[in-house]
Design an enzyme around this catalytic site. Structure first.
Site, PDB file in Angstrom:
ATOM      1  N   ASP A  74       0.886  -1.167  -0.149  1.00 41.65           N
ATOM      2  CA  ASP A  74       0.033  -0.079  -0.098  1.00 41.65           C
ATOM      3  C   ASP A  74       0.800   1.280  -0.009  1.00 41.65           C
ATOM      4  O   ASP A  74       1.975   1.246   0.409  1.00 41.65           O
ATOM      5  CB  ASP A  74      -1.169  -0.118   1.228  1.00 41.65           C
ATOM      6  CG  ASP A  74      -0.370  -0.455   2.461  1.00 41.65           C
ATOM      7  OD1 ASP A  74       0.860  -0.538   2.493  1.00 41.65           O
ATOM      8  OD2 ASP A  74      -1.257  -1.067   3.498  1.00 41.65           O
ATOM      9  N   ASN A 143      -8.698  -2.539  12.969  1.00 48.21           N
ATOM     10  CA  ASN A 143     -10.281  -2.625  12.424  1.00 48.21           C
ATOM     11  C   ASN A 143     -10.277  -3.690  11.425  1.00 48.21           C
ATOM     12  O   ASN A 143     -11.216  -3.775  10.701  1.00 48.21           O
ATOM     13  CB  ASN A 143     -10.386  -1.342  11.890  1.00 48.21           C
ATOM     14  CG  ASN A 143      -9.599  -1.075  10.459  1.00 48.21           C
ATOM     15  OD1 ASN A 143      -8.445  -1.495  10.359  1.00 48.21           O
ATOM     16  ND2 ASN A 143      -9.840  -0.045   9.704  1.00 48.21           N
ATOM     17  N   HIS A 145      -8.256  -4.676   8.990  1.00 47.45           N
ATOM     18  CA  HIS A 145      -7.910  -4.433   7.408  1.00 47.45           C
ATOM     19  C   HIS A 145      -6.808  -5.229   7.341  1.00 47.45           C
ATOM     20  O   HIS A 145      -5.891  -5.548   8.326  1.00 47.45           O
ATOM     21  CB  HIS A 145      -7.519  -3.145   6.962  1.00 47.45           C
ATOM     22  CG  HIS A 145      -6.409  -2.414   7.610  1.00 47.45           C
ATOM     23  ND1 HIS A 145      -6.304  -0.964   8.130  1.00 47.45           N
ATOM     24  CD2 HIS A 145      -5.090  -2.858   8.368  1.00 47.45           C
ATOM     25  CE1 HIS A 145      -5.236  -0.395   8.795  1.00 47.45           C
ATOM     26  NE2 HIS A 145      -4.414  -1.681   8.885  1.00 47.45           N
ATOM     27  N   GLU A 150      -9.794  -1.666   3.972  1.00 50.43           N
ATOM     28  CA  GLU A 150     -10.461  -1.208   5.020  1.00 50.43           C
ATOM     29  C   GLU A 150     -11.849  -2.081   5.343  1.00 50.43           C
ATOM     30  O   GLU A 150     -12.326  -2.697   4.099  1.00 50.43           O
ATOM     31  CB  GLU A 150     -10.909   0.330   4.876  1.00 50.43           C
ATOM     32  CG  GLU A 150      -9.574   1.048   5.159  1.00 50.43           C
ATOM     33  CD  GLU A 150      -8.726   1.195   6.365  1.00 50.43           C
ATOM     34  OE1 GLU A 150      -8.828   0.391   7.155  1.00 50.43           O
ATOM     35  OE2 GLU A 150      -8.943   2.427   6.615  1.00 50.43           O
TER      36      GLU A 150
END
Ligand code: PGA
Length: 272
Positions: A74, A143, A145, A150
């Site tokens: 990323d 979370n 991810h 996401e």
């Protein structure tokens, strides 16, 4: 209807250091088998011990990264690898330059392209042109991810631009000791792109991740917890956790005692 047993592997280790050693072993084994290898590695605090172990082995001449191609997981939109807040730069400084990876071995996300959609699809094509990822090592976000997929990310998502949650942006500022302004969009390798890897390692340590690891492995697979999609990979997925991260897994997963051996996956909904 009889559901097939999920066949991913879970290995629980006594602490983060032992788990990192096991993850490093997987990277080393992948590299040792081939002269040209295509891999992806995560940023974050979790892999730092693994990076120290791999760098030490490379310094001793036990691993040779000269045939490795690294596709980044990323990068923030509008950020180049030269910028201070670059995940590519972070990975380069935290690991890649320590094992001698040259610029032509590193494939950053095209996150400054004029046409981000076309560039993202060319990035996936570049992975495919190299025969796909031999290994993707991933961390687990607070979370759920993986990369920057996401919550809301689907199992068939490809490399693309995503909007970051405030939680992810807050988490990321810690990588630069709170000094950096994190962009609100990133380009991430897609879940579907990652699921095509020949081997996937999900490395999860610390008690702070225990509930998210339980949700990833024991709840029905869902876009609410993108890491749960990794179970689709079946035997190509190895979850490597320390005792603390595994502490909320059901007894069926944890077994009667702490162990360093692999255990089979469960037989719950969403079986592969
Ligand atoms: P962490 O991040 O290793 O810093 O906890 C993991 C991730 O967000 O992938």
């Amino acid at each position: 209807m009889v559901k097939a047993r999920e066949s991913w592997k879970l290995a629980i280790y006594r602490d983060a250091s032992a788990a990192s050693e096991a993850a490093a072993d997987q990277v080393a084994a992948t590299i040792a088998n081939e002269s040209e290898v295509t891999i992806s590695l995560p940023t974050g605090s979790t892999p730092l011990v693994m990076y120290d172990i791999l760098a030490a082995r490379a310094a001793r001449g036990e691993i040779d990264f000269s045939g490795v191609h690294l596709f980044c997981l990323d990068e923030y939109v509008g950020v180049t690898p030269k910028d201070q807040v670059s995940l590519t730069r972070w990975l380069r400084e935290a690991f890649l330059q320590r094992v001698g990876l040259q610029d032509d071995q590193v494939h950053p996300l095209p996150s400054t392209a004029v046409d981000l959609v076309a560039a993202a699809s060319e990035f996936d094509q570049a992975i495919a042109d190299r025969g796909g990822l031999d290994l993707a090592v991933l961390g687990l976000g607070p979370n759920g991810h993986i990369g920057y997929n996401e919550p809301g990310s689907n199992a068939d998502s490809r490399t693309r631009v995503v909007t970051l949650t405030p939680e992810s942006r807050r988490q990321a500022t810690a990588y630069w000791e709170g000094t950096a302004e994190i962009p609100d969009r990133a380009m991430t390798m897609g879940v579907g792109t990652l699921l095509e890897a020949k081997q996937i390692v999900l490395l999860v340590t610390s008690e702070a991740k225990a509930d998210m690891l339980r949700r990833s492995l024991e709840e029905p697979m869902s876009a609410d917890v993108p890491a749960s999609w990794l179970r689709i990979a079946g035997p190509r997925l190895t979850v490597i956790a320390d005792e603390a991260a595994a502490s909320e897994l059901s007894a069926a997963h944890r077994g009667p005692s702490a162990a360093t051996e692999e255990r089979g996956g469960d037989s719950r909904d969403g079986a592969t």
